[in-house]
Design a protein around this motif. Structure first.
Motif, mmCIF file in Angstrom:
data_model
loop_
_atom_site.group_PDB
_atom_site.id
_atom_site.type_symbol
_atom_site.label_atom_id
_atom_site.label_comp_id
_atom_site.label_asym_id
_atom_site.label_seq_id
_atom_site.Cartn_x
_atom_site.Cartn_y
_atom_site.Cartn_z
ATOM 1 N N UNK A 58 38.441 129.017 49.683
ATOM 2 C CA UNK A 58 38.092 129.824 48.513
ATOM 3 C C UNK A 58 36.954 130.782 48.813
ATOM 4 N N UNK A 59 35.980 130.352 49.608
ATOM 5 C CA UNK A 59 34.875 131.235 49.976
ATOM 6 C C UNK A 59 35.406 132.408 50.792
ATOM 7 N N UNK A 60 36.287 132.131 51.747
ATOM 8 C CA UNK A 60 36.863 133.195 52.569
ATOM 9 C C UNK A 60 37.662 134.179 51.712
ATOM 10 N N UNK A 61 38.398 133.648 50.747
ATOM 11 C CA UNK A 61 39.185 134.505 49.858
ATOM 12 C C UNK A 61 38.266 135.399 49.025
ATOM 13 N N UNK A 62 37.180 134.819 48.503
ATOM 14 C CA UNK A 62 36.221 135.598 47.719
ATOM 15 C C UNK A 62 35.574 136.690 48.563
ATOM 16 N N UNK A 63 35.208 136.362 49.797
ATOM 17 C CA UNK A 63 34.595 137.367 50.670
ATOM 18 C C UNK A 63 35.567 138.496 50.984
ATOM 19 N N UNK A 64 36.820 138.148 51.179
ATOM 20 C CA UNK A 64 37.837 139.169 51.444
ATOM 21 C C UNK A 64 37.978 140.102 50.235
ATOM 22 N N UNK A 65 38.022 139.514 49.038
ATOM 23 C CA UNK A 65 38.119 140.322 47.820
ATOM 24 C C UNK A 65 36.880 141.189 47.641
ATOM 25 N N UNK A 66 35.723 140.649 47.962
ATOM 26 C CA UNK A 66 34.481 141.406 47.848
ATOM 27 C C UNK A 66 34.486 142.596 48.807
ATOM 28 N N UNK A 67 34.974 142.378 50.020
ATOM 29 C CA UNK A 67 35.066 143.489 50.981
ATOM 30 C C UNK A 67 35.992 144.574 50.460
ATOM 31 N N UNK A 68 37.087 144.179 49.852
ATOM 32 C CA UNK A 68 38.013 145.166 49.282
ATOM 33 C C UNK A 68 37.335 145.946 48.157
ATOM 34 N N UNK A 69 36.547 145.250 47.329
ATOM 35 C CA UNK A 69 35.841 145.924 46.246
ATOM 36 C C UNK A 69 34.858 146.943 46.802
ATOM 37 N N UNK A 70 34.166 146.601 47.872
ATOM 38 C CA UNK A 70 33.199 147.532 48.485
ATOM 39 C C UNK A 70 33.918 148.767 48.983
ATOM 40 N N UNK A 71 35.089 148.599 49.592
ATOM 41 C CA UNK A 71 35.854 149.750 50.085
ATOM 42 C C UNK A 71 36.260 150.648 48.922
ATOM 43 N N UNK A 72 36.672 150.062 47.815
ATOM 44 C CA UNK A 72 37.084 150.863 46.654
ATOM 45 C C UNK A 72 35.900 151.610 46.063
ATOM 46 N N UNK A 73 34.748 150.964 45.979
ATOM 47 C CA UNK A 73 33.558 151.617 45.429
ATOM 48 C C UNK A 73 33.115 152.780 46.290
ATOM 49 N N UNK A 74 33.318 152.665 47.567
ATOM 50 C CA UNK A 74 32.905 153.697 48.499
ATOM 51 C C UNK A 74 33.585 155.036 48.184
ATOM 52 N N UNK A 75 34.830 154.951 47.736
ATOM 53 C CA UNK A 75 35.585 156.171 47.478
ATOM 54 C C UNK A 75 35.562 156.608 46.019
ATOM 55 N N UNK A 76 34.853 155.885 45.164
ATOM 56 C CA UNK A 76 34.753 156.277 43.741
ATOM 57 C C UNK A 76 33.873 157.493 43.571
#
Length: 48
Positions: free
Chosen positions: A30-48
């Motif tokens: 679950x921690x690994x899954x959360x970190x993966x989702x967090x990384x995806x969120x950071x990538x999306x914010x970068x392009x906002x």
């Protein structure tokens, strides 16, 4: 304590260790899954 009781106690201890390891693996998954989702969120914010 007879040999049979010691053998059963050893098996029981191994099952307890196994159960603890499984709980830890579920937690780490679950921690690994959360970190993966967090990384995806950071990538999306970068392009906002």
């Amino acid at each position: 304590m007879g040999e049979k009781e010691r053998y059963l106690q050893k098996i029981n201890e191994e099952f307890v260790k196994f159960a603890r390891m499984m709980e830890e693996l579920h937690f780490l998954r679950y921690v690994a899954k959360d970190l993966k989702n967090f990384r995806e969120m950071i990538k999306l914010r970068k392009y906002d």
